[in-house]
Scaffold this motif. Sequence first.
Motif, PDB file in Angstrom:
ATOM      1  N   TYR A   1      -2.341   6.104   6.224  1.00 34.68           N
ATOM      2  CA  TYR A   1      -2.111   4.670   6.085  1.00 34.68           C
ATOM      3  C   TYR A   1      -0.961   4.212   6.973  1.00 34.68           C
ATOM      4  O   TYR A   1      -1.030   3.163   7.615  1.00 34.68           O
ATOM      5  CB  TYR A   1      -1.831   4.275   4.628  1.00 34.68           C
TER       6      TYR A   1
ATOM      7  N   GLY B   1      -6.587   1.973   6.859  1.00 36.26           N
ATOM      8  CA  GLY B   1      -5.824   2.883   6.016  1.00 36.26           C
ATOM      9  C   GLY B   1      -6.147   2.750   4.545  1.00 36.26           C
ATOM     10  O   GLY B   1      -5.934   3.698   3.770  1.00 36.26           O
ATOM     11  N   ASP B   2      -6.664   1.584   4.137  1.00 32.66           N
ATOM     12  CA  ASP B   2      -7.047   1.413   2.734  1.00 32.66           C
ATOM     13  C   ASP B   2      -8.104   2.434   2.328  1.00 32.66           C
ATOM     14  O   ASP B   2      -8.124   2.914   1.186  1.00 32.66           O
ATOM     15  CB  ASP B   2      -7.597   0.004   2.489  1.00 32.66           C
TER      16      ASP B   2
ATOM     17  N   PRO C   1       0.815  -1.221   0.000  1.00 33.59           N
ATOM     18  CA  PRO C   1       0.000   0.000   0.000  1.00 33.59           C
ATOM     19  C   PRO C   1       0.847   1.269   0.000  1.00 33.59           C
ATOM     20  O   PRO C   1       0.421   2.307  -0.508  1.00 33.59           O
ATOM     21  CB  PRO C   1      -0.829  -0.123   1.287  1.00 33.59           C
TER      22      PRO C   1
ATOM     23  N   SER D   1      -3.699  -1.530   7.318  1.00 38.28           N
ATOM     24  CA  SER D   1      -4.909  -2.114   6.713  1.00 38.28           C
ATOM     25  C   SER D   1      -5.779  -2.735   7.807  1.00 38.28           C
ATOM     26  O   SER D   1      -5.260  -3.200   8.816  1.00 38.28           O
ATOM     27  CB  SER D   1      -4.514  -3.195   5.704  1.00 38.28           C
TER      28      SER D   1
END
Length: 453
Positions: free
Chosen positions: A326, A334-335, A293, A331
């Motif tokens: 993020y 944060g996604d 990410p 995750s």
Amino acid sequence: MARSKTPAFDEPDLLQVDRDALRPLAERMRPRTLDDMVGQRRLLAPGSAVRRAIESGRVHSMILWGPPGCGKTTLAQLLAHYAEADFRSVSAVLVGLPEVRQVLAEAGHRFAEGRRTVLFVDEVHRFNKAQQDAFLPHIERGTILFVGATTENPSFELNSALLSRCRVHVMDAVSPEDIVVALQRALEDVERGLGDRHLHVAPEQLLLIAKAADGDVRRGLTFLEIAAELAGEGGTITEATLEQVLADRTRRFDKGGDQFYDQISALHKSVRSSNPDAALYWLARMLDGGVDPGYLARRLTRMAVEDIGLADPRALQMSVDAWDTYDRLGSPEGDLALAQVAIYLATTAKSNAAYVAFNQARDDVRTLGTLDVPLHIRNAPTKLMKQLGYGKGYQYDHDAAGGIALDQTGFPDAMGERVYYEPTERGLEGRFKEKLDALRAARSKARGEGHDA
């Protein structure tokens, strides 16, 4: 003379039958003729150049480029059959140059005896340049019919010498409908498939397996084999059965390969095209595939700089904030921050004017070399510098009418004035454009160049 489309297979002995029973269903159901292959209608259509060459036995060395499970190995084996050649297979993941040389030496002995060898090299892109070069003289002499299989773009992964001696054939992912055909054959085939188990499965369940296979026939047959084991002989493969089998399946994605770069390109171009829905889809695809990410956050920030620019300066700050969010949340929370900024970047006004302007200025720097700074805008902290004319004639803009010394240049004398930044009329840049158009016209007039300069 054209070869028969139907290969002749010897009757297997009992030991061979036992061994076959231990092989995976996907291996047992490997097609024995070109007509048995599913998918690849473009490449292997009746009457196509490739099909005619294979069926006639007049084959050539080739690179088969396509995703996993599309039939690369099968096609190589069929090519050897129709050419009445020995088939040898090596994997670039498992062998090195010594093993390759041994296989090539054996092929040389067969060639001396009047027999051809189809050498299938799986994952050929994993061989380095020296290993790839080892095949070249053998391809040139005809000692081997070389068939390399790769999931990566040959233009990037294979050296030019090997590519020049082989034809590249692109193989496509197999459609769910074609995978269903392969699954149905496996269910009906008593000799090699699951026909003797008398399984019951509805068409919609077969289609569900085919879609989960994600273009990979081998994967679909593996799912079917697992489901058959769970259902038992004479049983029914139900939706509940498939929930167990397909629970943790993953989509095709390669971190760093063609799919990776194709998908990040799709995300970037969806943002540039102001399509937030497509941007969200590709963002979700990449996150689902396991991409870092942090990499996506960096690329989104680049989009804010390159494609939104000064049409909406808030986009850059939002991208940096999403990146920071993020890093703090990880995750899956944060996604959502990345998704929000992707939507914003795709929706807001776009301009690459600053990007273009900077590239033009950089081109001038590279082309024109080290030009002197005009004396009037040089710093003059010492008496000697002042005596040499540093800073002489400089107009302090805050003291000029309107706060701008219109007849004062900021470029080296040898260059003259340049215009790099051409604001668009989109977003905040529309205001910049109005101001800069008027200012540039006034400067041109002050220099005696006229309004059209």
